[in-house]
Enzyme design. Structure first.
Site, PDB file in Angstrom:
ATOM      1  N   LEU A 269     -64.314 -61.426 -18.664  1.00  0.00           N
ATOM      2  CA  LEU A 269     -64.553 -62.124 -19.932  1.00  0.00           C
ATOM      3  C   LEU A 269     -63.424 -61.829 -20.913  1.00  0.00           C
ATOM      4  O   LEU A 269     -63.138 -60.676 -21.231  1.00  0.00           O
ATOM      5  CB  LEU A 269     -65.880 -61.683 -20.547  1.00  0.00           C
TER       6      LEU A 269
ATOM      7  N   ARG B 285     -61.932 -57.770 -34.728  1.00  0.00           N
ATOM      8  CA  ARG B 285     -61.778 -56.376 -35.158  1.00  0.00           C
ATOM      9  C   ARG B 285     -60.366 -55.846 -34.917  1.00  0.00           C
ATOM     10  O   ARG B 285     -59.963 -54.839 -35.470  1.00  0.00           O
ATOM     11  CB  ARG B 285     -62.821 -55.492 -34.449  1.00  0.00           C
TER      12      ARG B 285
ATOM     13  N   ASP C 153     -61.561 -56.365 -22.525  1.00  0.00           N
ATOM     14  CA  ASP C 153     -61.081 -55.327 -23.457  1.00  0.00           C
ATOM     15  C   ASP C 153     -61.463 -53.932 -22.972  1.00  0.00           C
ATOM     16  O   ASP C 153     -61.588 -52.995 -23.742  1.00  0.00           O
ATOM     17  CB  ASP C 153     -61.615 -55.581 -24.880  1.00  0.00           C
TER      18      ASP C 153
ATOM     19  N   ASN D  43     -14.448 -43.915 -13.167  1.00  0.00           N
ATOM     20  CA  ASN D  43     -14.703 -42.978 -14.256  1.00  0.00           C
ATOM     21  C   ASN D  43     -14.500 -43.713 -15.580  1.00  0.00           C
ATOM     22  O   ASN D  43     -13.433 -44.255 -15.838  1.00  0.00           O
ATOM     23  CB  ASN D  43     -13.732 -41.793 -14.141  1.00  0.00           C
TER      24      ASN D  43
HETATM   25  C1  UD1 Z   1     -70.159 -55.361 -25.497  1.00  0.00           C
HETATM   26  C2  UD1 Z   1     -71.625 -55.197 -25.050  1.00  0.00           C
HETATM   27  C3  UD1 Z   1     -72.095 -53.792 -25.382  1.00  0.00           C
HETATM   28  C4  UD1 Z   1     -71.204 -52.785 -24.720  1.00  0.00           C
HETATM   29  C5  UD1 Z   1     -69.733 -53.023 -25.079  1.00  0.00           C
HETATM   30  C6  UD1 Z   1     -68.862 -52.163 -24.198  1.00  0.00           C
HETATM   31  C7  UD1 Z   1     -72.716 -57.385 -25.179  1.00  0.00           C
HETATM   32  C8  UD1 Z   1     -73.631 -58.253 -25.958  1.00  0.00           C
HETATM   33  N1  UD1 Z   1     -72.469 -56.190 -25.702  1.00  0.00           N
HETATM   34  O1  UD1 Z   1     -70.108 -55.259 -26.900  1.00  0.00           O
HETATM   35  O2  UD1 Z   1     -73.430 -53.622 -24.920  1.00  0.00           O
HETATM   36  O3  UD1 Z   1     -71.589 -51.484 -25.113  1.00  0.00           O
HETATM   37  O4  UD1 Z   1     -69.366 -54.385 -24.846  1.00  0.00           O
HETATM   38  O5  UD1 Z   1     -67.511 -52.243 -24.559  1.00  0.00           O
HETATM   39  O6  UD1 Z   1     -72.251 -57.791 -24.141  1.00  0.00           O
HETATM   40  N2  UD1 Z   1     -66.418 -62.437 -24.884  1.00  0.00           N
HETATM   41  C9  UD1 Z   1     -66.310 -63.731 -24.423  1.00  0.00           C
HETATM   42  N3  UD1 Z   1     -67.029 -64.697 -25.042  1.00  0.00           N
HETATM   43  C10 UD1 Z   1     -67.875 -64.452 -26.079  1.00  0.00           C
HETATM   44  C11 UD1 Z   1     -67.972 -63.121 -26.545  1.00  0.00           C
HETATM   45  C12 UD1 Z   1     -67.241 -62.131 -25.917  1.00  0.00           C
HETATM   46  O7  UD1 Z   1     -65.574 -64.005 -23.483  1.00  0.00           O
HETATM   47  O8  UD1 Z   1     -68.486 -65.406 -26.573  1.00  0.00           O
HETATM   48  C13 UD1 Z   1     -65.632 -61.395 -24.217  1.00  0.00           C
HETATM   49  C14 UD1 Z   1     -64.646 -60.678 -25.138  1.00  0.00           C
HETATM   50  O9  UD1 Z   1     -63.368 -61.277 -25.071  1.00  0.00           O
HETATM   51  C15 UD1 Z   1     -64.632 -59.261 -24.588  1.00  0.00           C
HETATM   52  C16 UD1 Z   1     -65.978 -59.116 -23.902  1.00  0.00           C
HETATM   53  O10 UD1 Z   1     -66.510 -60.406 -23.747  1.00  0.00           O
HETATM   54  O11 UD1 Z   1     -63.610 -59.093 -23.625  1.00  0.00           O
HETATM   55  C17 UD1 Z   1     -66.939 -58.235 -24.715  1.00  0.00           C
HETATM   56  O12 UD1 Z   1     -67.133 -58.815 -25.979  1.00  0.00           O
HETATM   57  P1  UD1 Z   1     -67.106 -57.933 -27.294  1.00  0.00           P
HETATM   58  O13 UD1 Z   1     -67.287 -58.826 -28.452  1.00  0.00           O
HETATM   59  O14 UD1 Z   1     -65.930 -57.050 -27.278  1.00  0.00           O
HETATM   60  O15 UD1 Z   1     -68.441 -57.084 -27.082  1.00  0.00           O
HETATM   61  P2  UD1 Z   1     -68.814 -55.698 -27.765  1.00  0.00           P
HETATM   62  O16 UD1 Z   1     -69.284 -55.932 -29.145  1.00  0.00           O
HETATM   63  O17 UD1 Z   1     -67.724 -54.733 -27.574  1.00  0.00           O
HETATM   64 CA    CA Z   2     -65.661 -54.880 -26.775  1.00  0.00          CA
END
Ligand code: UD1
Ligand code: CA
Length: 441
Positions: free
Chosen positions: A5, A12, A98, A353
């Site tokens: 994903l 942030r 990430d 050299n």
């Molecule tokens: C997420 C988890 C959380 C976990 C944490 C670990 C969920 C709801 N929460 O939170 O339980 O502890 O990761 O790091 O999953 N992304 C998409 N499409 C979207 C939203 C996000 O592709 O619509 C992708 C982001 O690019 C990212 C990943 O999903 O790579 C996680 O999304 P992020 O918003 O970072 O989730 P966290 O708030 O970190």
């Molecule tokens: Ca995250």
């Protein structure tokens, strides 16, 4: 198969660069994740990106399909964006773009759990600072029954230190189909992948959890976390380098994701390896070097204070000394460039050299030109070689020359103003001063 994903907005990170393209060890986070999936048994990967992600095109291949999540409605919705890629898969492991430090071994462990009979496997970690992570809710018997996001958690739930890493393996069939039952009824109004666990509990799925160290699964939402991930990456890279190399002060040496270090290499303190550096067996990198895109052959010695970049090749046993810069320069066996020199767009033959202060003038303000220096040639100190130019084998360039024409093999070239020496014409010289100097001895 793996679903990576990478469609989130990454607000942030507060950056114009998409979050998953921020680098750890010189490689975009999302590429670390794709590489881990590739090294694991996941034959295919599906990469989920947002609608405006020109960077994704180059990442598609026979084994990586790219899918667009039209709107960023949450991680549950993001997984479904790759639905067409699930056909034929026995299990899907979800990875977050990430989460750059996840290892192939962990991905395999998670897939093994669902291929071995579980419906769902969640990867957890423990931390004393769980803020921002989803908390894992266990039943009294220790089974995972829910994952609660920070914003939706009660004070008691927030006190839980067992957290969700984001890595989740889902068996094909009913568990994977249950993704479409996820609703957006939470504080953020998003479709949370993590809600699959509560749905699974209601449907009687066999759900298991595994644990990984925080250092492996930390998420990088902001730059402070990115710096932590970088520190962990460097710890791993140093440990790997120490298997074959002596590092006098490992904590001051920085590696890139693709640095290759041979056997019996010595690396002194304060060395930075950028991308694409290979160090051959027995080579020595002395203190304070900055190296990128450079192949260092066995037995060569580089530094201290050397800079090499842009496709440089340092031959076997060659010596690159202090304050030398190489750019796109190929140096053959045994070449010596001991001090204060710039060699750009150049090739230097065996055992040549290059004296202190030699400069290849490779750029005329519009184009770059090459300098060829033959085997065994000697370039006297403080010479400027105005490219394009070639110095033949065994030729000798007198120090202080500005060479604008080719020098044939075995020739001596002197290209500087002739010295004029005028007795007693020093502006400091008068009869009295001369006498004083003489009396001082
Ligand atoms: C997420 C988890 C959380 C976990 C944490 C670990 C969920 C709801 N929460 O939170 O339980 O502890 O990761 O790091 O999953 N992304 C998409 N499409 C979207 C939203 C996000 O592709 O619509 C992708 C982001 O690019 C990212 C990943 O999903 O790579 C996680 O999304 P992020 O918003 O970072 O989730 P966290 O708030 O970190
Ligand atoms: Ca995250």
């Amino acid at each position: 198969m793996a679903v990576v994903l990478a469609a989130g907005k990454g607000t942030r990170m507060r950056s114009k660069t998409p979050k998953v393209l921020h680098k750890v060890g010189g490689l975009a986070m999302v590429d670390h994740v794709l590489a881990a999936a590739r090294s694991a048994g996941a034959a295919k990967a599906a990469l989920v990106v947002g609608p405006d992600a020109p960077w994704a095109a180059g990442r598609g291949s026979d084994t990586v399909s790219v899918h667009v999540q039209a709107e960023q409605k949450g991680t549950g919705d993001a997984v479904l964006a790759a639905k067409e890629a699930f056909a034929g898969a026995d299990a899907v492991v979800v990875l977050y773009g990430d989460n750059p430090l996840v290892t192939a071994a962990t991905i395999d462990r998670m897939l093994d759990r669902v291929l071995g009979g579980a419906d769902l496997a969640v990867l957890a970690f423990r931390t004393d600072a769980p803020v921002g992570y989803g908390r894992i809710i266990l039943s009294e018997s220790g089974n995972v029954v829910a994952i609660r996001e920070e914003k939706d958690a009660s004070p008691e739930e927030r006190a839980i230190t067992l957290c969700n890493s984001g890595v989740m393996a889902i068996r094909a069939g009913a568990p994977l189909d249950a993704l479409s039952a996820i609703k957006a009824n939470n504080a953020k109004g998003e479709y949370y992948l993590t809600d699959l666990v509560e749905i699974g509990a209601a449907r009687g799925f066999n759900m298991v959890w595994e644990e990984a160290p925080f250092s492996e699964v930390m998420g990088c939402n902001d730059r402070a976390q990115l710096a932590e991930a970088e520190a962990e990456f460097q710890r791993r890279a140093r440990a790997k380098a120490l298997e074959t190399a002596t590092l006098i002060d490992p904590a001051t040496v920085y590696f890139s994701h693709d640095t290759v270090i041979g056997e019996d290499v010595t690396i002194e303190p304060n060395v930075v390896f950028g991308p694409k550096v290979a160090v051959g067996d027995g080579a020595k990198i002395l203190a304070f070097c900055h190296l990128t895109e450079t192949v260092i052959s066995p037995g060569a010695s580089v530094g201290p204070f050397a800079r090499s970049r842009g496709g440089a090749a340092i031959g076997p046993g060659a010596k690159i000394g202090n304050f030398v810069e190489l750019k796109n320069a190929a140096l053959a066996t045994g070449v010596k460039v001991s001090h204060l020199t710039y060699l750009g767009d150049a090739s230097v033959g065996e055992e040549a050299n290059i004296g202190a202060g030699t400069i290849t003038c490779n750029y005329d303000g519009v184009n770059k030109h090459r300098t060829e220096i033959g085997a065994g040639a000697f370039i006297g100190s403080n010479s400027a070689l105005v490219a394009p130019v070639s110095i033949g084998e065994g030729a000798f360039v007198a120090s202080g020359s500005v060479i604008t024409e080719d020098v044939p093999a075995d020739a001596l070239a002197i290209a500087r103003g002739r010295q004029a020496t005028k007795p007693d014409r020093s502006p400091l010289a008068s009869g009295r001063d001369t006498a004083k100097r003489a009396s001082k001895g």
